[in-house]
Design a protein around this motif. Structure first.
Motif, short mmCIF file in Angstrom:
data_model
loop_
_atom_site.label_atom_id
_atom_site.label_comp_id
_atom_site.label_asym_id
_atom_site.label_seq_id
_atom_site.Cartn_x
_atom_site.Cartn_y
_atom_site.Cartn_z
N GLU A 245 5.91 54.32 38.14
CA GLU A 245 6.82 53.35 37.57
C GLU A 245 8.03 54.04 36.95
O GLU A 245 9.18 53.60 37.10
CB GLU A 245 6.10 52.49 36.53
N VAL A 246 7.80 55.15 36.22
CA VAL A 246 8.90 55.90 35.63
C VAL A 246 9.80 56.48 36.72
O VAL A 246 11.03 56.42 36.64
CB VAL A 246 8.36 57.02 34.71
N GLY A 251 14.86 56.34 39.78
CA GLY A 251 15.33 56.74 41.10
C GLY A 251 15.02 58.18 41.45
O GLY A 251 15.79 58.83 42.18
N LEU A 252 13.88 58.71 41.00
CA LEU A 252 13.56 60.12 41.20
C LEU A 252 12.38 60.33 42.16
O LEU A 252 11.89 61.46 42.27
CB LEU A 252 13.23 60.78 39.85
N ALA A 409 16.51 48.41 42.99
CA ALA A 409 17.64 49.29 42.77
C ALA A 409 17.52 49.85 41.37
O ALA A 409 17.23 49.10 40.42
CB ALA A 409 18.96 48.55 42.94
N SER A 410 17.70 51.14 41.23
CA SER A 410 17.58 51.78 39.93
C SER A 410 18.97 51.93 39.31
O SER A 410 19.79 52.71 39.79
CB SER A 410 16.92 53.16 40.06
N LEU A 411 19.23 51.18 38.24
CA LEU A 411 20.51 51.30 37.55
C LEU A 411 20.58 52.59 36.74
O LEU A 411 21.68 53.08 36.46
CB LEU A 411 20.72 50.08 36.64
N ALA A 416 20.01 59.65 35.88
CA ALA A 416 18.82 60.50 35.95
C ALA A 416 18.98 61.58 37.00
O ALA A 416 18.58 62.74 36.79
CB ALA A 416 17.59 59.64 36.24
N ASN A 417 19.56 61.25 38.14
CA ASN A 417 19.73 62.24 39.19
C ASN A 417 20.74 63.32 38.82
O ASN A 417 20.63 64.46 39.27
CB ASN A 417 20.16 61.55 40.49
#
Length: 783
Positions: A245-246, A251-252, A409-411, A416-417
Motif C-alpha cells: 500500500e505504501v 509510485g515506487l 494514479a499516485s499524486l 517520492a521518485n
C-alpha cells in the motif's frame, strides 16, 4: 547534376513502423472475444511473413500487422489447449517434478510453482506443464514436510487440480490472463494425506537465491531486511499488504524489486569496468576493441543480474534491449534508441507474443519511447535539470497507461521518485549487490554491506510512509470507457510537445475522460446491486444516487486469501466508490465477514450492522423492524428479531431494499426454517424483483413457499467455481426457474450488476467483457 530523390525511403524490415504494426496486430488479437480457427491463423501468419519480408511499402506494415495477430492467436491457442481439460478437473494426479522459483511460506500453507517431468510415467495431460500449488498443513513446525519445499527440490506428490480460473469483477486484474501469460496448466493443492516423497533438495539459481535470502535475514536484525531481499534478489515474499500500500501510494513499486532500470545500471557499471580494464591493459585491444568489449561486458552484467532476479520478465526485456545494442555494436552498425527499442520489441514479440498481456511490457517500452522522443539531448543538459525533465516526461507520459492498467494514479509519486530513484538506485541497490557478491565468495562476507544498505534504506523509508499517509497520495480511478486511453495518450503527447505549440490547456481536457470518468450512478429513487464474484462467499454493493452500502465483505482465511483486500476493495475503487455509508455483515462466518477489516482499513465507513452473535467489533444489531432511507430508497431489516436465539446461519441479517421502481431481498445464509417463518409472519414484505439466494443456493434453503412468496424476476447465486458443497444446487435453480425467475450465478457469470429503475437492466461481467480464453474454455467444456 541530379537532385535528391523524392521517392520515400523504404521502411526498414525491423524499424519502428514495423514494430508498431506488429504490436498493434498482437494487441488486436488479444482483444478479440474468441480465437479464430487455427488453420486461418496459420494462413495469416504465412501471408503476413511473406508480405513483411518481400515488400517495402505499406504492404510490409500490413504483413507485420497480420503476423502479429496470427502469432498471438497461435500462442494463445497452444497455451489454452495445454491447460487441464474440464473433464479432468477436481481429479487427483500423482506427479513428479521440481519446485521452480521461490516458494511462499505462510503459517499453515505454502504456495509454489511445480514443473512436472516430461517422462512417460507422468499423466499425459500434465507432462512438462507448470502447476501452481498450495500445500496446507495445520502444523507450522520444523517437522512439517511443506517447509522442505525449497527452490529446485524434486518431489513426487499427489495434487488435486483444476484449470486456471479467476474471479471476474470490475477492476483491472484478470487472473486468467496472468495464467495464460505464465503458461500455467493447472492450479490446485497437495493432498497431504496421500504418500509423498522428496527426492533431493535445493538446486539451481533459485536454490542459491533462497540461500542468500536466508543469509540476509540472519545478517540483518531489522525489519528492513525484507526490502534488502527485494532489492538484491527480487525476492518480495516478505512484503505484506501494508508495504505494498505504501509503495503504490508513492509510485515506487517499479523500484522495490529488481527492475529493468536496475539491470540497466548494472550493465552500465560492467561496461565502465571493462572499459577501465582495457584502458589499463591496452594490449587487450588487439584481441577485441574497447567499444565492443564494453558492450560485451554490459551484456554479461545484465544477464548475470537477471539471473539473480530469477529471469523475471521485466529483467528479460531489458536484457533483450541491451543485447540488441550489443549486437549492433559488434557488427559496427549505428543504431539509435528508436531502432534499438523497435528491434527489441520485435524480438520479444516473435519469441513470446503473450508478453503483451503483462503490464510491464507496456510500461517498460512506453517509458523508454517517451524519454527517447521527448529528451533526445538530455545527456547534454545539466545533471539535475536532465533528471527533473526525465521525471516529468515519465510521470505524464505513463499516467494514461498506469491509470488503465492499475486503476490508480499516485499524486505523491513524482516527489517520492525524485528521492528514491537516485538514493535507492545509486546507493542502496549497489550496496545490496556488493553484499550479495561478497556473500557468493564466502559465507558471512556480505553482512557489512547489507547492514550499510539497510541503514541507508531506513533513512528514506519514513519519508515515504509519511507521503503515503496523505489523503491525496493515491488516487483510485473508476473504470473508464475504452476510448479514454487513446484520448489520454493524445493529450499527453500534445502536452509533451515543445514549447510554443498552441492549445496545451485544451490538451489537458483530453485527460478528463480517464481521470474523471462518468460513474453512471442511479437516479434519485432508483438503486443498483453489484453482486461481486468473491468465490465461495458473499459481497454485494448497493448504490443509490448519493450513497453506498456494502452487504457482506467476502471470505478471508487467516494468513491467506482475503477477498476484502484482493477483490472487494479493488472492485469498489473501479466502481468509483469513495466511502461506504453503511456496512451490513449478515453473520459471523468467514465467507461473509472475513474481509471486513480490510474494508475498514481501505474505506471510510458509516455504521456497521451485524447479527448479535457475529462477534463484530463496534457493530449495531440488525433487528427486524429497523429501517432508514437513502435518496428515496428504503432499507429495512426483516430478520432476526430481538428474541431470536444465536444460531449462526439462521441469525443472518435479512435486508430488503425497496424503491418506487422495484425491490431486492438479501437473505444471508438463512435456511428453510427461517424462510418459512418469514412467509408466515410477513409474506407481503418478501415480494421482490431480485433475490440473492440464501446460503449460496444450498438445497437446505429456498423453501418452495418462500420462492412462491418472493415472486422474483431474477435470482442470483453467489458461489465459488467448483465448490465442494455443490452450490447452487440444481434443484434450487430449477425451483426458482419454475416460479418464473431468471437465474444468474457468479461462478459462471462473474460479477452480476442489476440496475433497478424505470427499467431493470442486468449485466453479467463475463458476457459483458468477453475474453478469448473464455470462449476456448467454453468450447472445451462443450466437447
Amino acid at each position: 547534376m541530379e537532385g535528391p530523390s523524392c521517392d520515400p525511403a523504404p521502411r526498414a524490415p525491423f524499424g519502428p513502423a514495423v514494430a508498431a504494426a506488429l504490436v498493434l496486430g498482437v494487441l488486436a488479437c488479444a482483444r478479440l472475444p474468441a480465437l479464430p480457427p487455427v488453420p486461418l491463423l496459420l494462413a495469416a501468419a504465412c501471408a503476413g511473413l511473406a508480405a513483411w519480408w518481400r515488400w517495402d511499402d505499406w504492404r510490409r506494415l500490413a504483413g507485420a500487422l497480420a503476423l502479429g495477430a496470427a502469432l498471438l492467436g497461435l500462442h494463445a491457442s497452444w497455451g489454452l489447449h495445454g491447460q487441464l481439460p474440464p473433464a479432468l478437473e477436481r481429479g487427483d494426479f500423482e506427479v513428479q517434478g521440481r519446485v521452480v522459483q521461490l516458494p511462499e511460506h505462510e503459517p499453515r500453507r505454502t504456495r509454489f510453482l511445480f514443473r512436472v517431468d516430461r517422462d512417460a510415467g507422468q499423466p499425459e495431460a500434465l507432462r512438462g506443464r507448470l502447476l501452481r500449488l498450495a500445500w496446507y498443513d495445520d502444523r507450522d513446525s520444523a517437522a512439517s514436510p511443506r517447509l522442505d519445499l525449497v527452490p529446485g527440490s524434486r518431489w513426487r506428490l499427489t495434487a488435486r487440480l483444476r484449470a486456471p480460473r479467476s474471479l471476474r469483477n470490475p477492476g483491472w486484474y484478470d487472473g486468467e490472463r496472468h495464467a495464460l501469460a505464465s503458461r500455467l496448466a493447472a492450479t490446485g493443492y497437495v493432498r497431504s494425506g496421500e504418500p509423498w516423497q522428496r527426492m533431493h533438495g535445493a538446486a539451481g539459481i533459485d536454490g542459491w537465491r533462497d540461500t542468500i535470502a536466508t543469509r540476509i535475514d540472519a545478517a540483518l536484525a531489522r525489519p528492513s531486511s525484507r526490502f534488502i531481499r527485494a532489492l538484491a534478489l527480487g525476492d518480495t515474499r516478505r512484503l505484506d499488504d501494508v508495504d505494498w500500500e505504501v509503495l503504490r501510494a508513492t509510485g515506487l513499486t517499479h523500484l522495490i524489486a529488481i527492475s529493468g532500470f536496475h539491470v540497466g545500471l548494472v550493465a552500465g557499471f560492467f561496461a565502465l569496468a571493462v572499459a577501465g580494464l582495457w584502458w589499463l591493459l591496452p594490449g587487450l585491444g588487439r584481441w577485441l576493441p574497447r567499444p565492443q568489449a564494453s558492450a560485451c561486458g554490459a551484456l554479461l552484467g545484465a544477464v548475470g543480474y537477471a539471473a539473480v532476479a530469477g529471469f523475471a520478465l521485466p529483467t528479460v526485456r531489458t536484457v533483450l534491449m541491451i543485447a540488441v545494442v550489443v549486437l549492433a555494436r559488434l557488427w559496427r552498425r549505428p543504431m539509435g534508441v528508436a531502432g534499438s527499442l523497435a528491434l527489441a520489441a520485435i524480438a520479444l514479440l516473435l519469441a513470446d507474443p503473450l508478453a503483451v498481456l503483462a503490464a510491464g511490457f507496456w510500461l517498460s517500452f512506453a517509458g523508454v519511447a517517451w524519454l527517447a522522443w521527448c529528451l533526445p539531448g538530455v545527456h547534454a543538459q545539466p545533471l539535475l535539470r536532465g533528471f527533473l525533465s526525465a521525471q516529468w516526461v515519465a510521470t505524464l507520459g505513463l499516467l494514461p497507461l498506469t491509470a488503465v492498467l492499475f486503476g490508480q494514479a499516485s499524486l505523491a509519486g513524482p516527489l517520492a521518485n525524485l528521492v528514491a530513484i537516485p538514493w535507492w538506485s545509486l546507493v542502496v541497490v549497489p550496496l545490496a549487490l556488493v553484499g550479495t557478491g561478497l556473500e557468493a565468495l564466502g559465507a558471512g562476507w556480505g553482512g557489512p554491506a547489507w547492514r550499510l544498505a539497510a541503514w541507508c534504506f531506513d533513512l528514506s523509508w519514513p519519508l515515504f510512509e509519511w507521503l503515503a499517509q496523505g489523503r491525496l497520495a493515491l488516487w483510485w480511478l473508476p473504470e473508464p470507457h475504452w476510448l479514454a486511453l487513446p484520448l489520454a495518450l493524445l493529450g499527453a503527447f500534445w502536452l509533451l510537445l515543445p514549447r510554443g505549440v498552441p492549445g496545451k490547456a485544451l490538451a489537458a481536457l483530453l485527460l478528463l475522460p480517464l481521470l474523471w470518468p462518468a460513474r453512471a450512478l442511479p437516479a434519485p429513487g432508483a438503486f443498483e446491486l453489484v453482486v461481486m464474484d468473491v468465490g465461495q462467499g458473499t459481497s454485494v454493493l448497493v448504490r443509490t444516487a448519493h450513497h453506498a452500502l456494502l452487504y457482506d465483505t467476502g471470505p478471508a482465511q487467516p494468513e491467506g486469501f482475503d477477498a476484502g483486500e484482493r477483490v472487494v476493495a479493488p472492485a469498489l475503487h473501479a466502481l468509483g466508490v469513495r466511502r461506504l455509508d453503511a456496512v451490513v455483515v449478515s453473520h459471523g462466518d468467514a465467507d461473509h465477514a472475513g474481509g471486513l477489516d480490510a474494508i475498514r482499513r481501505r474505506f471510510p465507513t458509516g455504521p456497521v450492522f451485524a447479527s448479535a452473535d457475529a462477534g463484530i467489533d463496534r457493530a449495531a444489531p440488525c433487528l427486524a423492524g429497523s429501517a432508514w432511507q437513502f435518496d428515496g430508497v428504503r432499507f429495512a431489516f426483516l430478520h432476526p428479531d430481538l428474541h431470536f436465539p444465536a444460531m449462526r446461519n439462521e441469525s443472518s441479517c435479512v435486508l430488503r431494499i425497496e424503491s418506487a421502481q422495484g425491490s431486492a431481498l438479501l437473505a444471508g445464509d438463512v435456511g428453510a426454517v427461517v424462510e418459512r417463518m418469514l412467509v408466515h409472519g410477513q409474506a407481503a414484505s418478501l415480494r421482490s424483483d431480485v433475490v440473492l439466494l440464501a446460503h449460496h443456493g444450498s438445497d437446505k434453503s429456498s423453501d418452495p413457499a418462500f420462492v412462491a412468496a418472493a415472486q422474483a424476476r431474477l435470482a442470483i447465486a453467489s458461489s465459488g467455481h467448483g465448490n465442494r458443497f455443490g452450490h447452487p444446487h440444481p434443484r434450487v435453480i430449477e425451483r426458482w426457474r419454475r416460479a418464473g425467475a431468471a437465474t444468474a450465478d457468479t461462478s459462471r457469470d462473474g460479477a452480476v450488476r442489476v440496475r433497478i429503475g424505470d427499467a431493470t437492466h442486468i449485466e453479467r461481467r463475463r458476457s459483458r467483457h468477453p475474453r478469448l480464453w473464455d470462449a476456448v474454455r467454453r468450447a472445451d467444456a462443450a466437447r
